[in-house]
Design an enzyme around this catalytic site. Structure first.
Site, PDB file in Angstrom:
ATOM      1  N   LYS A  13      34.966  14.957 -36.765  1.00 16.67           N
ATOM      2  CA  LYS A  13      34.384  16.306 -36.682  1.00 16.67           C
ATOM      3  C   LYS A  13      33.271  16.400 -35.643  1.00 16.67           C
ATOM      4  O   LYS A  13      33.258  17.303 -34.821  1.00 16.67           O
ATOM      5  CB  LYS A  13      33.754  16.718 -38.024  1.00 16.67           C
ATOM      6  CG  LYS A  13      34.688  17.028 -39.124  1.00 16.67           C
ATOM      7  CD  LYS A  13      33.956  17.691 -40.297  1.00 16.67           C
ATOM      8  CE  LYS A  13      32.719  16.967 -40.780  1.00 16.67           C
ATOM      9  NZ  LYS A  13      32.945  15.719 -41.485  1.00 16.67           N
ATOM     10  N   ARG A  88      30.169  21.665 -48.140  1.00 17.87           N
ATOM     11  CA  ARG A  88      30.619  20.388 -48.697  1.00 17.87           C
ATOM     12  C   ARG A  88      31.133  20.550 -50.136  1.00 17.87           C
ATOM     13  O   ARG A  88      31.649  19.610 -50.713  1.00 17.87           O
ATOM     14  CB  ARG A  88      29.448  19.412 -48.764  1.00 17.87           C
ATOM     15  CG  ARG A  88      29.074  18.760 -47.436  1.00 17.87           C
ATOM     16  CD  ARG A  88      29.874  17.527 -47.220  1.00 17.87           C
ATOM     17  NE  ARG A  88      29.311  16.324 -46.688  1.00 17.87           N
ATOM     18  CZ  ARG A  88      28.861  16.073 -45.463  1.00 17.87           C
ATOM     19  NH1 ARG A  88      28.742  17.009 -44.583  1.00 17.87           N
ATOM     20  NH2 ARG A  88      28.520  14.862 -45.110  1.00 17.87           N
ATOM     21  N   ARG A 127      31.958   2.806 -36.152  1.00 16.28           N
ATOM     22  CA  ARG A 127      30.766   3.617 -35.875  1.00 16.28           C
ATOM     23  C   ARG A 127      29.507   2.907 -36.373  1.00 16.28           C
ATOM     24  O   ARG A 127      28.451   2.984 -35.739  1.00 16.28           O
ATOM     25  CB  ARG A 127      30.920   4.980 -36.569  1.00 16.28           C
ATOM     26  CG  ARG A 127      29.799   5.938 -36.283  1.00 16.28           C
ATOM     27  CD  ARG A 127      30.115   7.318 -36.824  1.00 16.28           C
ATOM     28  NE  ARG A 127      29.950   7.400 -38.262  1.00 16.28           N
ATOM     29  CZ  ARG A 127      30.238   8.474 -38.993  1.00 16.28           C
ATOM     30  NH1 ARG A 127      30.729   9.549 -38.408  1.00 16.28           N
ATOM     31  NH2 ARG A 127      30.059   8.485 -40.285  1.00 16.28           N
ATOM     32  N   ARG A 133      24.130   3.827 -38.270  1.00 16.13           N
ATOM     33  CA  ARG A 133      23.672   4.847 -39.210  1.00 16.13           C
ATOM     34  C   ARG A 133      23.381   4.247 -40.581  1.00 16.13           C
ATOM     35  O   ARG A 133      24.157   3.442 -41.081  1.00 16.13           O
ATOM     36  CB  ARG A 133      24.754   5.935 -39.358  1.00 16.13           C
ATOM     37  CG  ARG A 133      24.437   7.185 -38.568  1.00 16.13           C
ATOM     38  CD  ARG A 133      25.558   8.178 -38.640  1.00 16.13           C
ATOM     39  NE  ARG A 133      25.811   8.667 -39.991  1.00 16.13           N
ATOM     40  CZ  ARG A 133      26.523   9.759 -40.251  1.00 16.13           C
ATOM     41  NH1 ARG A 133      27.018  10.464 -39.269  1.00 16.13           N
ATOM     42  NH2 ARG A 133      26.735  10.139 -41.489  1.00 16.13           N
ATOM     43  N   ARG A 144      30.842   8.453 -50.148  1.00 22.19           N
ATOM     44  CA  ARG A 144      31.056   9.673 -49.356  1.00 22.19           C
ATOM     45  C   ARG A 144      32.523  10.082 -49.346  1.00 22.19           C
ATOM     46  O   ARG A 144      32.841  11.274 -49.399  1.00 22.19           O
ATOM     47  CB  ARG A 144      30.510   9.483 -47.932  1.00 22.19           C
ATOM     48  CG  ARG A 144      28.986   9.647 -47.897  1.00 22.19           C
ATOM     49  CD  ARG A 144      28.337   8.855 -46.777  1.00 22.19           C
ATOM     50  NE  ARG A 144      28.777   9.282 -45.480  1.00 22.19           N
ATOM     51  CZ  ARG A 144      28.888   8.462 -44.431  1.00 22.19           C
ATOM     52  NH1 ARG A 144      28.598   7.177 -44.539  1.00 22.19           N
ATOM     53  NH2 ARG A 144      29.291   8.932 -43.283  1.00 22.19           N
TER      54      ARG A 144
END
Ligand code: AMP
Length: 192
Positions: A13, A88, A127, A133, A144
């Site tokens: 996204k 969400r 990632r 992160r 998540r």
């Protein structure tokens, strides 16, 4: 054009929104980025959100709605926006619907990036190495993905029922997926 990008963590996204913003010439509003900026600034909101985000839970609907209302009230959204990371859950979807109805700017379309779970986990692992992160650790990632399946997947149906949803295959090169998105939203752009 007012567009919402839907998709699980790791579905691409954020990357696609960055490209779309240049193509559509509208701002990219990522609620995750807005929250990370609050955390980095050490604001009271950031301090509250930090631990919640690190463990992969959702920050409260009230905080998100306040943040989003403020962002959408800025002049640069007059010609539209790309929303990434919100809504969400169904409560956020209806709060957003009410907010946009109030300002007379309903959502034009919702694009869901479809990527299967195995590939999502692989992409997030990549990632994690590249960006570091705080919430890309295995436990948080599992949380998540579970929250996405339980709470965010119904949002896809919410937009489907409104006749605003297009599902795009999110597997392929960045260019391939971007082309698919452009093709998917072309009919809406013509109408708008
Ligand atoms: P993202 O960058 O969209 O993956 O968001 C990172 C984290 O920020 C999420 O795991 C949540 O903790 C928080 N967050 C972002 N958007 C929302 C939202 N709409 N509602 C609740 N929490 C959010």
């Amino acid at each position: 054009m007012r567009l919402v990008l839907l998709g699980a963590p790791g579905s691409g996204k954020g990357t696609q929104a960055t490209r779309l913003k240049d193509y559509l010439q509208v701002p990219h509003i990522s609620t995750g980025d807005l929250l990370r900026a609050e955390v980095a600034a050490g604001s009271p909101l950031g301090l509250e959100a930090k631990a919640i985000m690190a463990r992969g839970d959702l920050v409260s609907d009230a905080i998100l709605l306040g943040m989003l209302e403020e962002r959408l009230s800025r002049a640069d959204t007059a010609g539209g926006f790309i929303l990434d990371g919100y809504p969400r859950n169904l409560a956020q979807a209806s709060a957003l619907g009410a907010l946009l109805a109030r300002i007379g700017q309903p959502m034009d379309c919702a694009v869901q990036l479809d990527v299967d779970n195995e590939l999502l986990v692989e992409r997030i692992a990549g990632r994690a190495k590249a960006e570091g992160r705080a919430d890309d650790n295995p436990e948080s990632v599992r949380k998540r993905l579970a929250i996405y399946a339980q709470q965010t997947a119904p949002v896809v149906d919410y937009y489907r029922q409104q006749g605003k949803l297009t599902v795009v295959d999110g597997v392929g090169t960045l260019d391939d997926v971007f082309k698919r998105i452009i093709e998917a939203i072309a009919p809406v752009r013509e109408v708008g």
